[in-house]
Design a protein around this motif. Structure first.
Motif, PDB file in Angstrom:
ATOM      1  N   ARG A   1     -10.080  -2.842  -3.793  1.00  0.00           N
ATOM      2  CA  ARG A   1     -10.664  -3.748  -2.791  1.00  0.00           C
ATOM      3  C   ARG A   1      -9.666  -4.848  -2.447  1.00  0.00           C
ATOM      4  NH1 ARG A   1     -14.400  -8.440  -2.882  1.00  0.00           N
ATOM      5  NH2 ARG A   1     -15.659  -8.356  -0.972  1.00  0.00           N
ATOM      6  N   LEU A   2      -9.535  -5.133  -1.158  1.00  0.00           N
ATOM      7  CA  LEU A   2      -8.703  -6.249  -0.710  1.00  0.00           C
ATOM      8  C   LEU A   2      -9.591  -7.486  -0.643  1.00  0.00           C
ATOM      9  CD1 LEU A   2      -6.579  -4.597   2.140  1.00  0.00           C
ATOM     10  CD2 LEU A   2      -5.979  -4.913  -0.262  1.00  0.00           C
ATOM     11  N   ASN A   3      -9.429  -8.345  -1.632  1.00  0.00           N
ATOM     12  CA  ASN A   3     -10.258  -9.540  -1.721  1.00  0.00           C
ATOM     13  C   ASN A   3      -9.735 -10.610  -0.774  1.00  0.00           C
ATOM     14  OD1 ASN A   3     -11.167 -12.221  -2.741  1.00  0.00           O
ATOM     15  ND2 ASN A   3     -12.204 -10.958  -4.279  1.00  0.00           N
ATOM     16  N   GLU A   4     -10.511 -10.908   0.238  1.00  0.00           N
ATOM     17  CA  GLU A   4     -10.083 -11.843   1.277  1.00  0.00           C
ATOM     18  C   GLU A   4      -9.786 -13.237   0.722  1.00  0.00           C
ATOM     19  OE1 GLU A   4     -12.295 -13.548   5.108  1.00  0.00           O
ATOM     20  OE2 GLU A   4     -12.078 -11.363   5.151  1.00  0.00           O
ATOM     21  N   ASN A   5     -10.670 -13.728  -0.132  1.00  0.00           N
ATOM     22  CA  ASN A   5     -10.481 -15.068  -0.700  1.00  0.00           C
ATOM     23  C   ASN A   5      -9.236 -15.128  -1.588  1.00  0.00           C
ATOM     24  OD1 ASN A   5     -12.805 -16.080   0.526  1.00  0.00           O
ATOM     25  ND2 ASN A   5     -14.118 -15.501  -1.203  1.00  0.00           N
TER      26      ASN A   5
ATOM     27  N   ILE B   1       0.831  -1.208   0.000  1.00  0.00           N
ATOM     28  CA  ILE B   1       0.000   0.000   0.000  1.00  0.00           C
ATOM     29  C   ILE B   1       0.864   1.256   0.000  1.00  0.00           C
ATOM     30  CG2 ILE B   1      -1.699   1.334   1.312  1.00  0.00           C
ATOM     31  CD1 ILE B   1      -2.832  -1.365   2.310  1.00  0.00           C
ATOM     32  N   VAL B   2       1.881   1.290   0.854  1.00  0.00           N
ATOM     33  CA  VAL B   2       2.758   2.460   0.931  1.00  0.00           C
ATOM     34  C   VAL B   2       3.450   2.712  -0.403  1.00  0.00           C
ATOM     35  CG1 VAL B   2       4.890   3.365   1.959  1.00  0.00           C
ATOM     36  CG2 VAL B   2       3.141   2.348   3.425  1.00  0.00           C
ATOM     37  N   CYS B   3       3.911   1.648  -1.062  1.00  0.00           N
ATOM     38  CA  CYS B   3       4.609   1.784  -2.343  1.00  0.00           C
ATOM     39  C   CYS B   3       3.656   2.062  -3.504  1.00  0.00           C
ATOM     40  CB  CYS B   3       5.400   0.521  -2.651  1.00  0.00           C
ATOM     41  SG  CYS B   3       6.776   0.212  -1.538  1.00  0.00           S
ATOM     42  N   GLY B   4       2.356   1.927  -3.286  1.00  0.00           N
ATOM     43  CA  GLY B   4       1.395   2.167  -4.352  1.00  0.00           C
ATOM     44  C   GLY B   4       1.141   0.971  -5.242  1.00  0.00           C
ATOM     45  N   LYS B   5       1.635  -0.190  -4.845  1.00  0.00           N
ATOM     46  CA  LYS B   5       1.371  -1.405  -5.617  1.00  0.00           C
ATOM     47  C   LYS B   5      -0.106  -1.772  -5.529  1.00  0.00           C
ATOM     48  CE  LYS B   5       5.574  -2.109  -6.984  1.00  0.00           C
ATOM     49  NZ  LYS B   5       5.926  -2.002  -8.418  1.00  0.00           N
ATOM     50  N   ILE B   6      -0.670  -1.578  -4.331  1.00  0.00           N
ATOM     51  CA  ILE B   6      -2.114  -1.683  -4.159  1.00  0.00           C
ATOM     52  C   ILE B   6      -2.623  -0.252  -4.040  1.00  0.00           C
ATOM     53  CG2 ILE B   6      -4.005  -2.600  -2.788  1.00  0.00           C
ATOM     54  CD1 ILE B   6      -2.157  -4.734  -1.721  1.00  0.00           C
TER      55      ILE B   6
ATOM     56  N   PRO C   1     -19.122  -3.124   6.460  1.00  0.00           N
ATOM     57  CA  PRO C   1     -19.781  -4.421   6.666  1.00  0.00           C
ATOM     58  C   PRO C   1     -20.594  -4.870   5.456  1.00  0.00           C
ATOM     59  CG  PRO C   1     -20.012  -3.039   8.615  1.00  0.00           C
ATOM     60  CD  PRO C   1     -19.419  -2.178   7.539  1.00  0.00           C
ATOM     61  N   ARG C   2     -20.448  -6.135   5.099  1.00  0.00           N
ATOM     62  CA  ARG C   2     -21.165  -6.797   4.002  1.00  0.00           C
ATOM     63  C   ARG C   2     -20.803  -6.252   2.626  1.00  0.00           C
ATOM     64  NH1 ARG C   2     -24.703  -6.051   8.070  1.00  0.00           N
ATOM     65  NH2 ARG C   2     -25.590  -4.206   7.106  1.00  0.00           N
ATOM     66  N   ILE C   3     -19.825  -5.351   2.573  1.00  0.00           N
ATOM     67  CA  ILE C   3     -19.374  -4.829   1.278  1.00  0.00           C
ATOM     68  C   ILE C   3     -17.918  -5.195   1.024  1.00  0.00           C
ATOM     69  CG2 ILE C   3     -18.950  -2.750  -0.102  1.00  0.00           C
ATOM     70  CD1 ILE C   3     -21.364  -1.490   1.189  1.00  0.00           C
ATOM     71  N   GLY C   4     -17.043  -4.906   1.988  1.00  0.00           N
ATOM     72  CA  GLY C   4     -15.650  -5.291   1.821  1.00  0.00           C
ATOM     73  C   GLY C   4     -14.670  -4.293   2.418  1.00  0.00           C
ATOM     74  N   THR C   5     -13.392  -4.595   2.232  1.00  0.00           N
ATOM     75  CA  THR C   5     -12.311  -3.754   2.733  1.00  0.00           C
ATOM     76  C   THR C   5     -11.606  -3.104   1.557  1.00  0.00           C
ATOM     77  OG1 THR C   5     -11.981  -5.146   4.685  1.00  0.00           O
ATOM     78  CG2 THR C   5     -10.146  -3.724   4.043  1.00  0.00           C
ATOM     79  N   PHE C   6     -11.457  -1.785   1.602  1.00  0.00           N
ATOM     80  CA  PHE C   6     -10.888  -1.031   0.494  1.00  0.00           C
ATOM     81  C   PHE C   6      -9.729  -0.159   0.988  1.00  0.00           C
ATOM     82  CE2 PHE C   6     -15.229  -1.985  -0.504  1.00  0.00           C
ATOM     83  CZ  PHE C   6     -15.242  -2.270  -1.861  1.00  0.00           C
ATOM     84  N   VAL C   7      -8.700  -0.030   0.156  1.00  0.00           N
ATOM     85  CA  VAL C   7      -7.583   0.857   0.470  1.00  0.00           C
ATOM     86  C   VAL C   7      -8.070   2.300   0.377  1.00  0.00           C
ATOM     87  CG1 VAL C   7      -5.290   1.630  -0.263  1.00  0.00           C
ATOM     88  CG2 VAL C   7      -5.897  -0.796  -0.397  1.00  0.00           C
TER      89      VAL C   7
ATOM     90  N   THR D   1      -5.108  -8.542  10.186  1.00  0.00           N
ATOM     91  CA  THR D   1      -4.283  -7.589   9.450  1.00  0.00           C
ATOM     92  C   THR D   1      -5.120  -6.420   8.957  1.00  0.00           C
ATOM     93  OG1 THR D   1      -2.685  -9.259   8.735  1.00  0.00           O
ATOM     94  CG2 THR D   1      -2.851  -7.274   7.389  1.00  0.00           C
ATOM     95  N   PHE D   2      -6.296  -6.696   8.406  1.00  0.00           N
ATOM     96  CA  PHE D   2      -7.187  -5.637   7.938  1.00  0.00           C
ATOM     97  C   PHE D   2      -7.550  -4.692   9.081  1.00  0.00           C
ATOM     98  CE2 PHE D   2      -9.184  -8.360   4.288  1.00  0.00           C
ATOM     99  CZ  PHE D   2      -7.967  -8.337   3.636  1.00  0.00           C
ATOM    100  N   ARG D   3      -7.775  -5.281  10.276  1.00  0.00           N
ATOM    101  CA  ARG D   3      -8.142  -4.469  11.436  1.00  0.00           C
ATOM    102  C   ARG D   3      -7.018  -3.496  11.797  1.00  0.00           C
ATOM    103  NH1 ARG D   3      -7.214  -3.779  16.454  1.00  0.00           N
ATOM    104  NH2 ARG D   3      -5.628  -5.415  16.525  1.00  0.00           N
ATOM    105  N   ILE D   4      -5.774  -3.998  11.775  1.00  0.00           N
ATOM    106  CA  ILE D   4      -4.627  -3.150  12.106  1.00  0.00           C
ATOM    107  C   ILE D   4      -4.429  -2.073  11.042  1.00  0.00           C
ATOM    108  CG2 ILE D   4      -2.120  -3.096  12.446  1.00  0.00           C
ATOM    109  CD1 ILE D   4      -2.357  -5.948  13.576  1.00  0.00           C
ATOM    110  N   LEU D   5      -4.545  -2.448   9.783  1.00  0.00           N
ATOM    111  CA  LEU D   5      -4.388  -1.479   8.688  1.00  0.00           C
ATOM    112  C   LEU D   5      -5.456  -0.389   8.766  1.00  0.00           C
ATOM    113  CD1 LEU D   5      -3.583  -3.856   5.677  1.00  0.00           C
ATOM    114  CD2 LEU D   5      -1.981  -2.379   6.905  1.00  0.00           C
TER     115      LEU D   5
END
Length: 228
Positions: free
Chosen positions: A29-33, A19-24, A63-69, A49-53
């Motif tokens: 969206r961070l796809n868990e699967n 994330i810091v380098c801009g690769k993501i 909730p019910r949508i996902g985790t996004f940078v 990890t998502f919680r810490i980030l």
């Protein structure tokens, strides 16, 4: 077999670096699967990890949508600059209050920075990332030198998000040389007891970064890609 804690730490370091380098990129969206399969790990350490980030303002989970940078933006960066000026300037004031001039940790960092030979061409992203943190850690060490554990914890909590913006500017022509010169000068002012001058110089250093990075962010926003 790696211990669970080590696996979680490795995932955190990997995703934070990406994330810091801009690769993501911002908005992605961070796809868990997908990540679970690619990294060969189960979902529990990924979720931790998502919680810490999220506490570091690098991602947002709906909730019910996902985790996004989180996206980079001018208004966000302006707030970060205000925060840094307030915290780092206070740190220098604290050094004056408690009468500390000798900062061995900061001095060691500056010596290492002066000894660094900047390659004309980087081997890989890991080499660039390592070099970047050799310089970014100056400001973390400065805050830690004030001896306020709450202030340090607060600053470290946002260090990775600050780094995302710094990384955009760090490798531009002349940036590393200016950082080296400014860090050396700030340390010299503190060591000589010129705390007011050190504060003034520090603020000018951070305002210069604000100006340059706002120009960089404007170019990204003008591209109308939706992400940075």
């Amino acid at each position: 077999m790696l211990k669970y804690q080590n696996i979680s730490t490795s995932i955190l370091q990997f995703l934070r670096r990406q994330i810091v380098c801009g690769k993501i990129k911002g908005g992605e969206r961070l796809n868990e699967n997908q990540l679970s399969a690619e990294l060969g790990v189960s979902r529990p350490p990924l979720r931790e990890t998502f919680r810490i980030l999220e506490t570091e303002s690098l991602v947002r989970t709906t909730p019910r949508i996902g985790t996004f940078v989180t996206k980079l933006s001018g208004p966000d960066f302006n707030q970060i600059c205000d925060f840094r000026i307030m915290v780092e300037s206070f740190a220098v004031q604290q050094l004056k209050t408690i009468g500390i001039k000798e900062l061995p940790g900061l001095e060691r960092l500056v010596e290492e920075q002066n000894a660094v030979k900047i390659p004309k061409k980087f081997i890989d992203d890991e080499q660039k990332y390592t070099l970047f943190w050799q310089f970014a850690n100056f400001h973390i060490e400065l805050v830690e030198s004030a001896g306020n554990s709450y202030l340090t914890q607060w600053y470290r909590g946002l260090a990775s998000n600050i780094a995302r913006y710094q990384y955009l500017f760090f490798f531009q022509p002349g940036s590393i040389a200016k950082d080296l010169k400014d860090h050396t000068q700030m340390l010299a002012l503190i060591k000589s007891g010129q705390f007011h001058e050190a504060q003034t110089f520090l603020n000018a250093h951070l305002e210069y970064q604000r100006k340059k990075l706002m120009q960089t962010l404007s170019r990204f926003e003008a591209s109308d890609t939706g992400t940075i």
